[in-house]
Design a protein around this motif. Sequence first.
Motif, PDB file in Angstrom:
ATOM      1  N   SER A   1      -3.962  -4.403  -6.881  1.00  0.00           N
ATOM      2  CA  SER A   1      -3.748  -2.993  -6.635  1.00  0.00           C
ATOM      3  C   SER A   1      -2.819  -2.099  -7.459  1.00  0.00           C
TER       4      SER A   1
ATOM      5  N   TYR B   1       0.661  -3.257  11.257  1.00  0.00           N
ATOM      6  CA  TYR B   1      -0.433  -2.547  11.688  1.00  0.00           C
ATOM      7  C   TYR B   1      -0.836  -2.494  13.106  1.00  0.00           C
TER       8      TYR B   1
ATOM      9  N   LYS C   1       4.248   3.850  15.424  1.00  0.00           N
ATOM     10  CA  LYS C   1       4.352   4.453  13.750  1.00  0.00           C
ATOM     11  C   LYS C   1       5.792   4.464  13.449  1.00  0.00           C
TER      12      LYS C   1
ATOM     13  N   GLN D   1      -0.778   0.194  -6.678  1.00  0.00           N
ATOM     14  CA  GLN D   1       0.503   0.320  -5.672  1.00  0.00           C
ATOM     15  C   GLN D   1       1.108  -0.970  -5.937  1.00  0.00           C
TER      16      GLN D   1
ATOM     17  N   LYS E   1       1.816  -0.117  15.123  1.00  0.00           N
ATOM     18  CA  LYS E   1       1.315   1.187  14.592  1.00  0.00           C
ATOM     19  C   LYS E   1       0.018   1.601  15.744  1.00  0.00           C
ATOM     20  N   LYS E   2      -0.977   0.407  15.733  1.00  0.00           N
ATOM     21  CA  LYS E   2      -2.083   0.597  16.646  1.00  0.00           C
ATOM     22  C   LYS E   2      -2.025   0.601  18.087  1.00  0.00           C
TER      23      LYS E   2
ATOM     24  N   LEU F   1       4.237  -2.596   3.308  1.00  0.00           N
ATOM     25  CA  LEU F   1       3.351  -1.204   3.152  1.00  0.00           C
ATOM     26  C   LEU F   1       1.927  -1.568   3.222  1.00  0.00           C
ATOM     27  N   ALA F   2       1.434  -2.704   2.653  1.00  0.00           N
ATOM     28  CA  ALA F   2      -0.076  -3.022   2.960  1.00  0.00           C
ATOM     29  C   ALA F   2      -0.390  -3.501   4.191  1.00  0.00           C
ATOM     30  N   ASP F   3       0.620  -3.992   4.933  1.00  0.00           N
ATOM     31  CA  ASP F   3       0.533  -4.440   6.500  1.00  0.00           C
ATOM     32  C   ASP F   3       0.274  -3.021   7.229  1.00  0.00           C
ATOM     33  N   TYR F   4       0.876  -2.309   7.030  1.00  0.00           N
ATOM     34  CA  TYR F   4       1.169  -0.723   7.577  1.00  0.00           C
ATOM     35  C   TYR F   4      -0.340   0.021   7.683  1.00  0.00           C
ATOM     36  N   GLN F   5      -0.698  -0.146   6.186  1.00  0.00           N
ATOM     37  CA  GLN F   5      -1.681   0.862   6.161  1.00  0.00           C
ATOM     38  C   GLN F   5      -3.128   0.063   6.267  1.00  0.00           C
ATOM     39  N   SER F   6      -3.194  -1.223   6.286  1.00  0.00           N
ATOM     40  CA  SER F   6      -4.546  -1.766   6.625  1.00  0.00           C
ATOM     41  C   SER F   6      -4.585  -2.929   7.091  1.00  0.00           C
TER      42      SER F   6
END
Length: 424
Positions: A333, A82, A92, A335, A85-86, A321-326
């Motif tokens: 979940s 995360y 990304k 997912q 990406k930020k 995936l969870a790390d990347y998304q939020s």
Amino acid sequence: MEKLTSKPSLLKKILALVLAFGPGIFAIGYTIGTGSVTSMIVAGSTYGMQLLWVLLLSCIFSGILMYAYGNFALVTGETALYAFKKHLKYGKLIAVLIIVGISLGQWNSLMGILGISSNIIFEIIVIYFPDLSGSRYEVVLIVALVVIAIMYSLLLVGKYTFFEKILVIFVTIMGLSFIISLFMVYPLPIEVAQGLIPSVPQVEGGKMMVAAFVGTTMAAATFLSRPLFVKGKGWNMSNRSQQKKDAIIAAILVFIISASVMAVASGALFHQGKPVTQVLDMVNTLEPVAGKFALTLFFFGTLSAGLSSIFPCLLIAPILLADYQSGELDTTSKQFKIITGIASCFALIVPIFGANPIQMQILSQVFNVFVLPLVILGIILLVNNKGLMKEYKAGLGLNIGLFAALFFACVISYNGVVALFDFF
């Protein structure tokens, strides 16, 4: 009466002490699986203690990276991908490459882990039911299906503390089994000392073995998942010294347990010229040298290593995936359930096709080294960002350690490419 009441309290204190180092337990679970054990057994039986220096360096750099990632999470409250990406240019793209690379590496590893674990359980079953020896393929496949189904159902419980307790059990059994085995079969002290002098076996497969060692010990998944596990533990800035101790203890335990496995294989098999290439080799060669008790202990440890690795390997793709998304992992979940379900099916490839799990395992460890330089470069940029880290920006000592780890990872990745070209 007093003695009776003091016993449970002592057990509770020991359990509390072990659980206090929660994220470190996950690091050991990720790092020492059948992949690591297989690499150590093959290396110890084929090259003696010659590659001990690679293991030592990998563990030192692993400790530094675990500390850096954990400290970043405590200071900023953000997770790794995360934050990539930020805050990073091309962050990304870097994050997506890391997710794909690590997930494929861990899922490949998962196939070998399940294959080896199922074969070990089969060997134990055959001891008691010899008539089944002619039905290896069918029994191994049924065992693999049962093991992966149990692991998947445990994942659906979906609580960090539950995952942690399961791993504590497996890792404790594994560590004790290998360390006790070492007291029964051990190499000469001079061989251990010589193993700390850097050298690469100049034989076929030597370079691949070095890359596999680093791929299994400096596992990128261990560092990237650490911020999520630190958050899952509920740690904050008041736990900074605890986080540091946790990283150091995890790295030391990885070295002790892995070196014990290599030493047992070296002491028992190397001087007899009996390199391990099949799961059955471990049974046939260790038993006459180590005796039934040592063999059972060693196999129990290897099985625990496998089971402790299946858990984190199934978790890795949804974690990344969870790390990347939020930056938040929701284990309840849809997912999470779908991705871990796909990983469970993927794990059955080696048992279904009856492939050699040992060769598959070593190959998968080599693939793990290729995303490692990106993972190290990312954290170097983050911990040196004054806007993010403020007064906790990385000092000279940490930077020296991180840049040394980056150089080491680049050399090993190049070595891995050469080894794969030689193999294919």
